[in-house]
Design a protein around this motif. Structure first.
Motif, mmCIF file in Angstrom:
data_model
loop_
_atom_site.group_PDB
_atom_site.id
_atom_site.type_symbol
_atom_site.label_atom_id
_atom_site.label_comp_id
_atom_site.label_asym_id
_atom_site.label_seq_id
_atom_site.Cartn_x
_atom_site.Cartn_y
_atom_site.Cartn_z
ATOM 1 N N PRO A 221 16.321 29.421 -18.211
ATOM 2 C CA PRO A 221 17.404 28.439 -18.335
ATOM 3 C C PRO A 221 16.981 27.015 -17.992
ATOM 4 N N ALA A 224 14.577 25.765 -20.878
ATOM 5 C CA ALA A 224 15.303 25.505 -22.117
ATOM 6 C C ALA A 224 16.102 24.215 -22.012
ATOM 7 N N SER A 225 16.780 24.039 -20.873
ATOM 8 C CA SER A 225 17.564 22.824 -20.656
ATOM 9 C C SER A 225 16.674 21.586 -20.661
ATOM 10 N N LEU A 272 19.840 30.638 -25.778
ATOM 11 C CA LEU A 272 18.983 29.551 -25.305
ATOM 12 C C LEU A 272 17.891 29.255 -26.328
ATOM 13 N N GLU A 273 17.263 30.319 -26.833
ATOM 14 C CA GLU A 273 16.176 30.137 -27.801
ATOM 15 C C GLU A 273 16.697 29.514 -29.086
ATOM 16 N N HIS A 275 19.310 27.553 -29.374
ATOM 17 C CA HIS A 275 19.674 26.155 -29.102
ATOM 18 C C HIS A 275 18.430 25.270 -29.070
ATOM 19 N N MET A 500 19.945 25.260 -14.989
ATOM 20 C CA MET A 500 20.156 24.449 -16.189
ATOM 21 C C MET A 500 20.358 22.977 -15.828
#
Length: 525
Positions: A221, A224-225, A272-273, A275, A500
């Motif tokens: 998280p 990704a963020s 997440l992936e 996005h 995040m």
């Protein structure tokens, strides 16, 4: 077998089948055999290109999905692939039916070039969130290469086979009758194990990449963020991860992610992936970081060295390497890992149906594991080091209501015992009396917290004695141009939503760092 909603969804997917598919059923008179027969008939009723015929197989109930025009294009399920494996069933139907895979073309060509015969068998449980990746990867390989076969086996349905082979963790994969691997594996990892030259090719390709302005290390998280926030600034962004999704992939129920009352870890990881994929982020998955060499001067290039020998360069680096399950660090634990010692009750719990197990740890994770396992196994003993459980009161009340659970506090696990093949007991010490006790059982589920994945950073950035990366309120580490976020840091609250926010903070700080560099420094290599 299929409710109205799933039926409608499946019918919509099956329109993508291009070539006729046969479902070759090997059934028996058991309840599961009848259920499987109903499921296959339901599927065939949804498409004119799908038919059911009777066949034979040593494992019953099972069924083969094969292309009518080319019987070599086939995969087999031994069991009823519902639960987490329903997606595997749908993908198998589509891919055997000629619908193209979304896998990278170079990876597809690697699979097609593999020499066989390669006969894979994978054992899964319907509650395992890691198993579908393995099943789907092996199914795709069988579809792409006629020298590869794959049978996906529900371990809870074929218990005698599981016991004979001493399968005590899922997913477990056999290749040509020998154990090939255990645990979550993606297509690229499986191919890399088979294609010995794959690592060198990948390293060469990665090393040739231009320098990044922001390189995120870790795909959970926080990572990704960070990648999304950096990419939105229009700067060259890369993300390298050992497995995209990180620890979230091993989390079953998530009920405190604000605005989403309930989700599951693998589903959140997929979101997440997806996005991240909407932005111009160079994602380099299945790559393990090995060393970080800081830039020799402010504004210079940091060098990230990967385990396969590749070297990536970046003006700024954001470390989001997360954490992993803490081990007991007692004699016998390593020897019997995946042979009775387990860390994922959702994945491996069904393999211990009717047996006696222990859960180590009295926090939320431990108590939740004990509650889940109590509905499957014969008896659960929860062992907690402290004098009282640390889990939320609501969980403790639920645990106390279960008749097949015993709680032992003030206890220190000292050793795992086995017969050379599987776990048979554990020893623990009563911390009040120092008296040693033995507990006979077949499984031990360890739930005692997390350890930050930072060993490789000891000589690079300042770490706490616990191994956490020291950061300030901006996510800055002790090194200029290197930032960090998430469970690997000194952030006190290890939560998805916190990670995040920390990831976005680190990315904004990295961008602020970049725009304030003197022009002559930011452009120097």
């Amino acid at each position: 077998m299929l409710d109205a909603t799933i039926t409608a969804q499946l019918k919509a997917y099956l329109v993508n089948i291009r070539e006729p598919v046969e479902l070759v059923a090997a059934l028996d008179d058991s309840t599961k055999g009848r259920e499987l027969g109903t499921l296959l008939d339901d599927i065939a009723a949804l498409s004119d290109l799908v038919s059911v015929i009777t066949g034979d197989d040593a494992r019953r109930p099972s069924f083969l999905i094969r292309r009518a025009s080319d019987h070599a294009v086939a995969v087999r399920f031994a069991g009823i692939p519902m639960g987490h494996e329903f997606t595997s069933l749908v993908l198998a139907l589509l891919q055997v039916g000629g619908h193209p895979s979304k896998a990278a073309q170079d990876l597809i060509e690697q699979v097609r070039a593999l020499d066989g015969p390669l006969h894979f068998e994978s054992y899964f449980s319907l509650s395992c969130q890691n198993c579908p990746d393995v099943v789907q990867a092996l199914n795709l390989m069988a579809v792409l290469n006629s020298q590869i076969t794959h049978t996906a086996i529900d371990g809870s349905l074929f218990k005698s086979e599981v016991e004979t082979r001493q399968v005590m963790a899922v997913p477990t994969v056999y290749l040509n009758g020998e154990v090939f691997g255990q645990g979550r594996m993606e297509l690229a990892q499986i191919v890399a194990k088979l294609d010995t030259g794959a690592d060198a090719k990948a390293a060469e390709k990665l090393s040739s990449k231009d320098a990044f302005e922001v390189l995120v290390v870790g795909g959970g998280p926080a990572g990704a963020s960070a990648a999304i926030y950096a990419a939105r600034k229009g700067i060259r962004t890369g993300l390298v991860a050992e497995r995209f999704g990180g620890q979230v992939l091993d989390t079953m129920a998530i009920e405190n992610f604000i605005s989403v009352p309930h989700t599951e870890g693998p589903k959140l990881a997929a979101h997440l992936e997806s996005h991240v994929g909407e932005y111009d982020v160079d994602v380099m998955n299945l790559q393990r970081a090995d060393a970080l060499v800081p830039a020799p001067y402010e504004g210079g290039l940091h060098e990230l060295r990967l385990a396969n020998g590749a070297k990536l360069r970046a003006r700024t680096v954001i470390l989001t390497t997360g954490a992993r399950w803490r081990t007991m660090n007692v004699p016998g634990e390593d020897q019997y890992r995946n042979k009775g010692v387990a860390y994922c009750p959702h994945c491996d719990g069904p393999l211990f149906k009717g047996k006696r197990v222990a859960v180590i740890g009295g926090g939320n994770s431990g108590v939740e594991a004990a509650i889940d396992l109590a509905g499957i196994v014969a008896h659960v003993t929860l062992i907690e080091y402290d004098s009282q459980l640390r889990a939320d009161a609501v969980l403790q009340r639920k645990l106390a209501s279960l008749p097949n659970v015993k709680v032992i506090t003030s206890a220190l696990t000292t050793e795992v015992h086995g017969d050379g093949v599987k776990v048979t007991s554990l020893s623990y010490k009563d911390r009040n009396s120092d008296q040693l006790h033995a507990l006979e059982l077949e499984g031990i589920f360890v739930q005692i917290g997390l350890v930050p994945n930072t060993e490789w950073l000891r000589d690079t950035v300042a770490l706490t004695p616990r191994g956490e990366i020291e950061i300030d309120h901006r996510g800055e580490t002790s090194r200029l141009g290197i930032f960090a976020a998430g469970d690997a840091t000194t952030e006190p609250y290890k939560q998805i939503v916190v990670a995040m926010g920390a990831g976005s903070t680190a990315a904004l700080s990295a961008f602020d760092y970049l725009i304030r560099l003197p022009a002559e420094l930011s452009q120097a290599a």
